[in-house]
Design an enzyme around this catalytic site. Structure first.
Site, PDB file in Angstrom:
ATOM      1  N   ARG A 182       5.648  -2.216 -25.226  1.00 36.49           N
ATOM      2  CA  ARG A 182       6.688  -1.467 -24.518  1.00 36.49           C
ATOM      3  C   ARG A 182       7.949  -1.245 -25.334  1.00 36.49           C
ATOM      4  O   ARG A 182       8.486  -0.136 -25.372  1.00 36.49           O
ATOM      5  CB  ARG A 182       7.075  -2.192 -23.221  1.00 36.49           C
ATOM      6  CG  ARG A 182       6.224  -1.801 -22.037  1.00 36.49           C
ATOM      7  CD  ARG A 182       6.130  -2.971 -21.102  1.00 36.49           C
ATOM      8  NE  ARG A 182       5.390  -4.036 -21.764  1.00 36.49           N
ATOM      9  CZ  ARG A 182       4.072  -4.155 -21.709  1.00 36.49           C
ATOM     10  NH1 ARG A 182       3.384  -3.339 -20.968  1.00 36.49           N
ATOM     11  NH2 ARG A 182       3.433  -5.103 -22.373  1.00 36.49           N
ATOM     12  N   THR A 183       8.463  -2.284 -25.975  1.00 31.23           N
ATOM     13  CA  THR A 183       9.752  -2.134 -26.651  1.00 31.23           C
ATOM     14  C   THR A 183       9.634  -1.080 -27.762  1.00 31.23           C
ATOM     15  O   THR A 183      10.438  -0.147 -27.848  1.00 31.23           O
ATOM     16  CB  THR A 183      10.232  -3.488 -27.224  1.00 31.23           C
ATOM     17  OG1 THR A 183      10.271  -4.418 -26.152  1.00 31.23           O
ATOM     18  CG2 THR A 183      11.621  -3.375 -27.842  1.00 31.23           C
ATOM     19  N   LYS A 239       4.452  -9.885 -49.315  1.00 30.62           N
ATOM     20  CA  LYS A 239       4.657 -10.174 -50.746  1.00 30.62           C
ATOM     21  C   LYS A 239       5.837 -11.113 -50.944  1.00 30.62           C
ATOM     22  O   LYS A 239       6.239 -11.377 -52.052  1.00 30.62           O
ATOM     23  CB  LYS A 239       4.921  -8.880 -51.507  1.00 30.62           C
ATOM     24  CG  LYS A 239       3.810  -7.859 -51.430  1.00 30.62           C
ATOM     25  CD  LYS A 239       4.172  -6.689 -52.329  1.00 30.62           C
ATOM     26  CE  LYS A 239       3.398  -5.439 -51.979  1.00 30.62           C
ATOM     27  NZ  LYS A 239       4.041  -4.246 -52.522  1.00 30.62           N
ATOM     28  N   ARG A 287      12.314  -6.403 -34.400  1.00 30.97           N
ATOM     29  CA  ARG A 287      11.780  -7.576 -33.679  1.00 30.97           C
ATOM     30  C   ARG A 287      11.299  -8.566 -34.722  1.00 30.97           C
ATOM     31  O   ARG A 287      10.562  -8.190 -35.653  1.00 30.97           O
ATOM     32  CB  ARG A 287      10.630  -7.174 -32.763  1.00 30.97           C
ATOM     33  CG  ARG A 287       9.939  -8.395 -32.168  1.00 30.97           C
ATOM     34  CD  ARG A 287       8.993  -8.050 -31.074  1.00 30.97           C
ATOM     35  NE  ARG A 287       9.699  -7.621 -29.877  1.00 30.97           N
ATOM     36  CZ  ARG A 287       9.104  -7.397 -28.705  1.00 30.97           C
ATOM     37  NH1 ARG A 287       7.792  -7.551 -28.596  1.00 30.97           N
ATOM     38  NH2 ARG A 287       9.795  -7.012 -27.659  1.00 30.97           N
ATOM     39  N   HIS A 334      17.016 -10.663 -26.043  1.00 28.53           N
ATOM     40  CA  HIS A 334      16.294  -9.391 -26.005  1.00 28.53           C
ATOM     41  C   HIS A 334      17.179  -8.420 -25.212  1.00 28.53           C
ATOM     42  O   HIS A 334      16.875  -8.073 -24.062  1.00 28.53           O
ATOM     43  CB  HIS A 334      14.936  -9.609 -25.343  1.00 28.53           C
ATOM     44  CG  HIS A 334      13.959  -8.478 -25.500  1.00 28.53           C
ATOM     45  ND1 HIS A 334      14.311  -7.209 -25.939  1.00 28.53           N
ATOM     46  CD2 HIS A 334      12.614  -8.440 -25.281  1.00 28.53           C
ATOM     47  CE1 HIS A 334      13.234  -6.442 -25.961  1.00 28.53           C
ATOM     48  NE2 HIS A 334      12.187  -7.157 -25.571  1.00 28.53           N
TER      49      HIS A 334
HETATM   50  C1  NCD Z   1       8.906  -9.409 -23.611  1.00 25.01           C
HETATM   51  C2  NCD Z   1       9.222  -9.948 -25.004  1.00 25.01           C
HETATM   52  O1  NCD Z   1       8.699  -9.462 -26.012  1.00 25.01           O
HETATM   53  O2  NCD Z   1      10.018 -10.880 -25.060  1.00 25.01           O
HETATM   54  N1  NCD Z   1       8.201  -8.205 -23.661  1.00 25.01           N
HETATM   55  C3  NCD Z   1       8.887  -7.030 -23.671  1.00 25.01           C
HETATM   56  O3  NCD Z   1       9.622  -6.749 -24.582  1.00 25.01           O
HETATM   57  N2  NCD Z   1       8.745  -6.249 -22.609  1.00 25.01           N
HETATM   58  C4  NCD Z   1       8.311 -10.419 -22.721  1.00 25.01           C
HETATM   59  C5  NCD Z   1       7.110 -11.180 -23.179  1.00 25.01           C
HETATM   60  O4  NCD Z   1       6.560 -10.947 -24.240  1.00 25.01           O
HETATM   61  O5  NCD Z   1       6.716 -12.043 -22.408  1.00 25.01           O
END
Ligand code: NCD
Length: 449
Positions: free
Chosen positions: A54-55, A83, A105, A133
């Site tokens: 999703r992100t 590397k 991320r 997040h």
């Molecule tokens: C979340 C995350 O990556 O922290 N997912 C997201 O971004 N919607 C929640 C999760 O992974 O549980």
């Protein structure tokens, strides 16, 4: 030249700015294809060192809907990271000529703060370890705003793995700032971490009290629930008895999955994980509660309640696109933003000695080559400080002054006179002596074994 705005923590946005983002997201949601030239010529780079659906996709969709382009390193195992390239070097390149905004991320806590230090373009934190997040939080707040019409004064249950869920940590900071109440219903052993509670108390004036959650029925049957509220202790004491604050009716239940990828080897959810089922949603206190989840879910929400009108988790994910369009348009300077940004936190470098951050997953340990440990001073007396990257409280027994070369006990009043950028943190006397520091006052004999 105006300073680059990054989105590393949800605290980087004022409440007024967050409300502006909601209004902008409403405009984008009502006409998703109507702004297809707004960010024409801009490029977002997605740098994902951990899995994401999703992100990443909602950011890419958002930039494409705004008329911009996307470059994506979604599988960092196919990049130079394998590397041995440092995050700092990758950011120097990508955040130089390749892109106009970066979504990152990364498994190390504080990685987005580090990236922001090396980037010439805005960095958006798409999740840094179990730390924060902020864009998921904006999505979650936006959903509360759309579904409930307000955030102030709501009662929100945060359920599941509150220890490692970064979405929960950012969400809790924002809910506290908006004046909402939080009912923590943790999976046993995965309670809200002390450093998060401490920050909620110290920075947002939140008071934690025991919660009496009998009215929540089976959802909270075996839980050590805590009520986190911006109400003052004297107001609460009028109503709380030995069982704690009685939770009456809930506006939203925010469920999270077990973050097993972050568990220490001895950790596990042995006796089973919390589960939201048709029966659990029948409790009177949950009659009007919307059910939220950042997704992905495993078994913690039974599919039998997907069709319940209170379940909004798929709508919640869909709203991730307009809110991320609003974030991108804002950070790339394509929409007006009259509201003032909050002041940037003061961070000081730990110039001498060992890194006092106790968190091995902090970027100040995982990227040692490029990071100078930094801290934020949270109390002068006794002296307390938090890591500027991962927010954990620094661990030390003695505190020195780099100019006098004296050291003191953390509760010494003499430390009030030491300039923050002169503070040096020691685990024990031996560390202090090795760097030529001398004990003063009650520090004499303090750190000896
Ligand atoms: C979340 C995350 O990556 O922290 N997912 C997201 O971004 N919607 C929640 C999760 O992974 O549980």
């Amino acid at each position: 030249m105006t300073a680059i705005r990054h989105l590393v923590s949800i605290d980087d946005l004022s409440l007024a700015e967050i409300r502006e983002l909601f209004e902008q997201a409403d405009r984008f949601a009502s006409d998703p294809r109507g702004s297809s030239q707004l960010c024409a010529g801009m490029i977002v780079a997605s740098l994902f060192y951990e899995p994401s659906t999703r992100t990443r996709l909602s950011f890419e969709s958002a930039m494409l809907r705004l008329g911009g382009g996307v470059i994506s390193a979604a599988e960092m195992t196919s990049s130079s990271a394998v590397k041995g390239e440092s995050l700092a070097d990758t950011i120097r390149v990508v955040g130089g000529a390749y892109a106009d905004v970066i979504v990152l991320r990364h498994p190390s806590e504080g990685s987005a703060r580090l990236a922001a230090e090396y980037s010439q373009v805005p960095v958006i934190n798409g999740g840094d370890g179990s730390h924060e997040h902020p864009t998921q939080t904006l999505c979650d707040l936006y959903n509360l705003h759309v579904e409930r019409g307000r955030i102030e004064g709501l009662d929100v249950v945060l359920a599941g793995d509150l220890k490692y869920s970064r979405t929960v940590h950012s969400f809790a900071y924002a809910l506290a700032r908006f004046g909402a109440n939080i009912v923590c219903v943790p999976q046993h052993g995965f309670e809200m971490p002390p450093y998060v509670i401490q920050r909620l108390r110290e920075e947002f004036g939140v008071e934690p009290v025991r919660a009496d959650v009998r009215r929540l029925g089976s959802l909270a049957a075996e839980s050590d629930a805590v009520y986190l509220t911006p109400q003052k202790p004297h107001q609460l004491s009028l109503f709380t008895d030995a069982k704690g604050w009685e939770v009456q009716s809930v506006d939203a239940v925010y469920m999270t999955r077990p973050q097993t990828e972050r568990y220490e080897s001895e950790e596990g959810v042995g006796g089973g994980y919390l589960r939201l089922e048709k029966g659990s949603m029948a409790a009177e206190s949950l009659r009007d509660a919307i059910v939220m989840h950042p997704l992905p879910r495993r078994d913690e929400i039974s599919s039998e309640i997907d069709s319940d009108p209170r379940s909004i988790y798929f709508k919640q994910a869909a709203r991730g696109v307009p809110i991320r369009m609003a974030i991108l348009a804002r950070l790339t300077g394509h929409v007006e933003h009259p509201q003032a940004a909050p002041p940037l936190p003061r961070h000081y470098e730990v110039a001498i000695g060992e890194n006092p951050c106790p968190n091995p997953s902090c970027v100040s340990h995982t990227e040692q080559r490029h990071v100078q440990a930094k801290f934020k001073l949270t109390s002068r007396s006794p002296l307390r400080a938090h890591c500027a990257y991962c927010s954990r409280q620094l661990s030390f027994r003695l505190v020195g002054c780099s100019s006098t070369r004296n050291y003191h006990a953390p509760d010494s009043t003499m430390l009030r006179k030491v300039r923050p950028d002169h503070l040096v943190f020691f685990a024990d006397e031996a560390q202090a002596a090795a760097l030529g520091f001398k004990p003063v006052g009650s520090a004499r004999g303090l750190g000896s074994p």
